[in-house]
Design a protein around this motif. Structure first.
Motif, mmCIF file in Angstrom:
data_model
loop_
_atom_site.group_PDB
_atom_site.id
_atom_site.type_symbol
_atom_site.label_atom_id
_atom_site.label_comp_id
_atom_site.label_asym_id
_atom_site.label_seq_id
_atom_site.Cartn_x
_atom_site.Cartn_y
_atom_site.Cartn_z
ATOM 1 N N TYR A 7 -14.443 -26.692 -25.220
ATOM 2 C CA TYR A 7 -15.336 -25.943 -26.389
ATOM 3 C C TYR A 7 -14.749 -24.537 -26.873
ATOM 4 O O TYR A 7 -13.756 -24.256 -25.910
ATOM 5 N N GLY A 8 -15.117 -24.231 -27.880
ATOM 6 C CA GLY A 8 -14.495 -23.009 -28.241
ATOM 7 C C GLY A 8 -14.979 -22.447 -29.449
ATOM 8 O O GLY A 8 -15.445 -23.567 -30.520
ATOM 9 N N THR A 9 -14.563 -21.198 -30.012
ATOM 10 C CA THR A 9 -14.758 -20.775 -31.243
ATOM 11 C C THR A 9 -13.590 -21.115 -32.252
ATOM 12 O O THR A 9 -13.551 -21.568 -33.325
ATOM 13 N N ARG A 23 -2.819 -29.046 -23.175
ATOM 14 C CA ARG A 23 -3.263 -29.279 -21.964
ATOM 15 C C ARG A 23 -4.342 -30.089 -21.685
ATOM 16 O O ARG A 23 -4.627 -31.008 -20.790
ATOM 17 N N VAL A 92 -12.015 -25.901 -19.660
ATOM 18 C CA VAL A 92 -11.891 -24.530 -20.567
ATOM 19 C C VAL A 92 -10.997 -23.855 -19.997
ATOM 20 O O VAL A 92 -10.334 -23.999 -18.887
ATOM 21 N N TRP A 96 -13.009 -18.255 -17.921
ATOM 22 C CA TRP A 96 -14.455 -18.970 -17.916
ATOM 23 C C TRP A 96 -14.625 -19.447 -16.360
ATOM 24 O O TRP A 96 -15.646 -19.857 -15.865
ATOM 25 N N ILE A 118 -2.811 -13.032 -25.803
ATOM 26 C CA ILE A 118 -3.337 -13.431 -27.201
ATOM 27 C C ILE A 118 -4.688 -13.839 -27.145
ATOM 28 O O ILE A 118 -5.042 -14.266 -26.163
ATOM 29 N N SER A 119 -5.503 -13.221 -28.136
ATOM 30 C CA SER A 119 -6.972 -13.826 -28.051
ATOM 31 C C SER A 119 -7.205 -13.607 -29.614
ATOM 32 O O SER A 119 -6.555 -12.857 -30.305
ATOM 33 N N SER A 120 -8.488 -14.366 -30.070
ATOM 34 C CA SER A 120 -8.882 -13.985 -31.415
ATOM 35 C C SER A 120 -9.394 -12.479 -31.597
ATOM 36 O O SER A 120 -9.204 -11.957 -32.570
ATOM 37 N N THR A 121 -9.939 -11.995 -30.659
ATOM 38 C CA THR A 121 -10.311 -10.621 -30.609
ATOM 39 C C THR A 121 -9.150 -9.745 -30.747
ATOM 40 O O THR A 121 -9.475 -8.937 -31.953
HETATM 41 N N1 CTP Z 1 -7.685 -19.760 -24.496
HETATM 42 C C1 CTP Z 1 -6.853 -19.894 -23.865
HETATM 43 N N2 CTP Z 1 -5.754 -18.782 -24.072
HETATM 44 C C2 CTP Z 1 -6.029 -17.653 -25.133
HETATM 45 C C3 CTP Z 1 -6.939 -17.641 -25.565
HETATM 46 C C4 CTP Z 1 -8.139 -18.653 -25.352
HETATM 47 O O1 CTP Z 1 -6.432 -20.700 -23.077
HETATM 48 N N3 CTP Z 1 -5.083 -16.746 -24.721
HETATM 49 C C5 CTP Z 1 -8.822 -20.751 -24.364
HETATM 50 C C6 CTP Z 1 -10.151 -20.177 -24.180
HETATM 51 O O2 CTP Z 1 -10.126 -20.071 -22.676
HETATM 52 C C7 CTP Z 1 -11.172 -21.446 -24.631
HETATM 53 C C8 CTP Z 1 -10.374 -22.026 -25.833
HETATM 54 O O3 CTP Z 1 -9.089 -21.355 -25.757
HETATM 55 O O4 CTP Z 1 -10.936 -22.523 -23.483
HETATM 56 C C9 CTP Z 1 -11.219 -21.271 -26.922
HETATM 57 O O5 CTP Z 1 -11.476 -19.908 -26.856
HETATM 58 P P1 CTP Z 1 -11.949 -18.909 -27.817
HETATM 59 O O6 CTP Z 1 -13.022 -18.262 -27.152
HETATM 60 O O7 CTP Z 1 -12.053 -19.765 -29.214
HETATM 61 O O8 CTP Z 1 -10.555 -17.947 -27.999
HETATM 62 P P2 CTP Z 1 -10.652 -16.447 -27.725
HETATM 63 O O9 CTP Z 1 -9.094 -16.084 -28.204
HETATM 64 O O10 CTP Z 1 -10.594 -16.246 -26.239
HETATM 65 O O11 CTP Z 1 -11.549 -15.580 -28.501
HETATM 66 P P3 CTP Z 1 -12.263 -14.288 -28.495
HETATM 67 O O12 CTP Z 1 -11.103 -13.349 -28.582
HETATM 68 O O13 CTP Z 1 -13.212 -14.285 -29.497
HETATM 69 O O14 CTP Z 1 -13.261 -14.401 -27.167
#
Ligand code: CTP
Length: 444
Positions: A7-9, A23, A92, A96, A118-121
């Motif tokens: 699951y995720g955004t 993976r 996930v 988490w 890297i992250s959406s934030t």
């Molecule tokens: N994920 C990952 N590696 C990253 C970012 C996300 O493996 N660098 C994984 C998260 O652990 C999750 C899935 O991708 O299992 C969806 O994560 P999501 O929360 O949508 O992405 P984030 O980039 O973590 O978003 P935010 O910064 O808004 O929390």
């Protein structure tokens, strides 16, 4: 066949998402990906997701890893999905770790290493400059704004302006923000303003903020004359600035859901909307002493008009005001009746008379009822002719709820129009129109 779920955004789809899905797919034979809805993200505090649900789904589909994509709408759904889809592995990212161990009783739980850096934030912050917001006014409403603004990432409360400098200084020191001796100084320090001053000062402040190139979030009622609303909206548009009326109800998730259901035809054609909001005020408050602009309708009317205009529209053929005025001529209790070709709308608001605050939407097949405080909608019911067929809906409403409108204001500044429908410019113009008619009849 090994069935895997994740699951995720998946906002602003990035490499971390791609690697996670790759993976996850390798863990089994069939991969299901749950994508969160905007409403669910809002309830869990993710307030400024940029991509729409459809875009996020499409990005996942394009990777080719997902065999099935489902929507995640609420907490507790994961457990049900695991049963429903006969899942063998839940996975996930490692951010988490530990949090889903409770699912071990139903399937295997695998935390995959999160991709670093890297992250959406992070992408949201890189794409968009932080908006510095300044507050005009330092009274009761402004007090509620700062803690709520802190919860919206991408916006920061910069400073406060009030011509009464002592009041601004007190406010600034309480909230650890700046204050300014002149409005010019204030405008040069901010990108956007929140106006929380007495109603009659809104017009001038909005105009001057727009002239200085600032986006504006203004408390309701935004202005008290139709022509002013029209002028300000067209000026904002010309200058490519956002002008946004802050009626918090319009932006709260529960109310959006209620409207969606009301407009879906579930209760047939809607014929009657009644909205009541009363709040007993002490006789020495501004609301009951400001002889020109105080009173119950200017104070509470925006909330009550909102569901009526949103549901029945702006083509009413008649609007009638009935008031009970106090000794100083201010309305202590007001009913506003809207007549439509096929419907009726009634606003009831009071500052000196207490009644049952309720929103009732009656249709040809059933009715929706939300009890007080429906203006912070958390719960509503749908009733039909069969008294046993009651449907119940609940939705979270966090804190003072200003975070939702601030989040939507920010996303509009950042170029998204996904929230524009929640309160349109023409609806705000109608509210100003009705306020104007009311004041011209009620105040001599
Ligand atoms: N994920 C990952 N590696 C990253 C970012 C996300 O493996 N660098 C994984 C998260 O652990 C999750 C899935 O991708 O299992 C969806 O994560 P999501 O929360 O949508 O992405 P984030 O980039 O973590 O978003 P935010 O910064 O808004 O929390």
């Amino acid at each position: 066949m090994i069935r895997v779920i994740t699951y995720g955004t998946f906002d602003l789809f990035h490499e971390g998402h791609y690697r996670l899905l790759q993976r996850a797919k390798q863990l089994g034979d069939y991969l299901i990906v749950g994508v969160t809805t905007e409403e669910y993200d809002q309830t869990r505090g993710k307030l400024n997701v940029v991509d729409s649900l459809m875009t996020r789904i499409e990005n996942i589909r394009k990777t080719g890893f997902a065999d099935e994509i489902i929507i995640e709408e609420s907490q507790g759904q994961k457990f049900r999905d695991i049963k429903k889809y006969q899942i063998d592995i839940f996975t996930v990212g490692s951010d988490w770790t530990g949090q889903f161990d409770y699912l071990n009783d139903y399937c295997k739980v695998v935390y995959l290493d999160r991709t670093k850096n890297i992250s959406s934030t992070m992408l949201r912050a890189q794409n968009k400059r932080i908006q510095r917001i300044g507050i005009i006014g330092s009274g009761r409403i402004a007090e509620r704004f700062i803690p709520e603004a802190k919860l919206v990432s991408g916006i920061s409360a910069q400073g406060v302006f009030n011509p009464h400098i002592e009041s601004a200084a007190r406010f600034a020191s309480k909230w650890e923000i700046d204050y300014y001796k002149s409005i010019e100084e204030f405008y040069s320090a901010v990108d956007a303003v929140y106006i929380a001053t007495p109603h009659e000062t809104h017009y001038e402040y909005i105009k001057s903020a727009l002239e200085h190139g600032k986006h504006v979030l203004c408390e309701k009622p935004m202005v008290l004359q139709r022509a002013q609303a029209e002028e300000l909206f067209s000026y904002a548009k010309e200058r490519k600035l956002i002008l946004f009326e802050g009626i918090k109800t319009a932006y709260c998730p529960g109310f959006t859901r209620l409207l969606g259901i009301a407009c879906s035809g579930m209760i047939g054609n809607i014929r009657n909307v009644e909205a009541c909001f009363t709040k007993l005020e002490k006789s020495d408050t501004r609301e009951l002493t400001d002889i020109k602009y105080g009173g119950s309708f200017t104070e509470l009317g925006s909330y009550c008009m909102l569901p009526i205009i949103k549901i029945l529209g702006d083509n009413f053929t008649e609007v009638r005001f009935d008031t009970i005025n106090g000794d100083n001529g201010l309305d202590l209790f007001t009913k506003v009746s809207f007549s439509y070709p096929n419907g009726l709308g009634t606003v009831t608001c009071g500052l000196g008379v207490k009644s049952e605050g309720r929103l009732l939407i009656a249709g040809t097949e059933g009715y929706i009822v939300a009890e007080a405080p429906w203006w912070k909608t958390t719960y509503f019911e749908i009733h039909y002719e069969n008294p046993n067929a009651v449907e119940k809906y609940s939705e979270r409403f966090l804190g003072d709820g200003l975070r939702y409108e601030i989040g939507d204001f920010l996303s509009m500044i950042n170029g998204s129009n996904k929230s524009e429908f929640k309160l349109t410019r023409s609806e705000s113009v109608i509210f100003a129109d009705v306020m104007e008619r009311f004041l011209s009849e009620n105040r001599s």
